[in-house]
Design a protein around this motif. Structure first.
Motif, mmCIF file in Angstrom:
data_model
loop_
_atom_site.group_PDB
_atom_site.id
_atom_site.type_symbol
_atom_site.label_atom_id
_atom_site.label_comp_id
_atom_site.label_asym_id
_atom_site.label_seq_id
_atom_site.Cartn_x
_atom_site.Cartn_y
_atom_site.Cartn_z
ATOM 1 N N UNK A 6 0.868 -1.181 0.000
ATOM 2 C CA UNK A 6 0.000 0.000 0.000
ATOM 3 C C UNK A 6 0.901 1.226 0.000
ATOM 4 N N UNK A 7 0.727 2.086 -0.961
ATOM 5 C CA UNK A 7 1.502 3.332 -1.040
ATOM 6 C C UNK A 7 0.546 4.502 -0.823
ATOM 7 N N UNK A 42 -13.506 -4.129 7.841
ATOM 8 C CA UNK A 42 -12.509 -3.067 7.994
ATOM 9 C C UNK A 42 -11.329 -3.341 7.069
ATOM 10 N N UNK A 43 -10.866 -4.599 7.031
ATOM 11 C CA UNK A 43 -9.771 -4.970 6.137
ATOM 12 C C UNK A 43 -10.157 -4.723 4.677
ATOM 13 N N UNK A 48 -8.949 -1.825 -0.155
ATOM 14 C CA UNK A 48 -9.479 -1.397 -1.446
ATOM 15 C C UNK A 48 -9.617 0.119 -1.550
ATOM 16 N N UNK A 49 -9.272 0.815 -0.493
ATOM 17 C CA UNK A 49 -9.436 2.271 -0.469
ATOM 18 C C UNK A 49 -8.347 2.971 -1.269
ATOM 19 N N UNK A 50 -8.742 3.939 -2.063
ATOM 20 C CA UNK A 50 -7.767 4.775 -2.758
ATOM 21 C C UNK A 50 -7.101 5.755 -1.803
ATOM 22 N N UNK A 51 -7.706 5.946 -0.652
ATOM 23 C CA UNK A 51 -7.173 6.843 0.377
ATOM 24 C C UNK A 51 -6.942 6.039 1.657
ATOM 25 N N UNK A 55 -8.265 6.447 5.623
ATOM 26 C CA UNK A 55 -9.134 5.423 6.215
ATOM 27 C C UNK A 55 -8.487 4.853 7.475
ATOM 28 N N UNK A 56 -7.186 4.573 7.403
ATOM 29 C CA UNK A 56 -6.460 4.060 8.564
ATOM 30 C C UNK A 56 -6.558 5.037 9.736
#
Length: 96
Positions: A6-7, A42-43, A48-51, A55-56
């Protein structure tokens, strides 16, 4: 546990163990945090979130109990340095 790259923000990887409900996030500085009691939903949203960083921060960081650690790469680098220090010639302290 399989890690997903994840970047986003300071995040570099994350992984999830559904059997143990354990989420592991790894950061750009080599540190990692494992969160217990995390649901699969939550996972799914984090992975799958672009942000993912947002979200974290909004939904995981302060909502779940975390235990700090380090990523395997950071631990490996630390071990390599310890071996290098062990076998360096006497008087070679890298101090000027």
């Amino acid at each position: 546990m399989e890690m997903k790259t994840i970047r986003s923000g300071k995040l570099r990887a994350a992984g999830y163990d559904p059997r143990q409900r354990l989420l592991r996030v790894e950061f750009e500085d080599g540190s990692a945090i494992e969160y217990s009691g995390v649901g699969a939903d939550v996972w799914a949203r984090l992975s799958s979130s672009g942000a993912a960083w947002s979200y974290y921060r909004d939904n995981i960081e302060d909502e779940f109990t975390g235990r700090r650690g380090s990523s395997p790469a950071a631990r490996s680098a630390g071990k390599s340095q310890a071996l290098a220090d062990l076998f360096k010639p006497p008087g070679d302290d890298d101090q000027a």
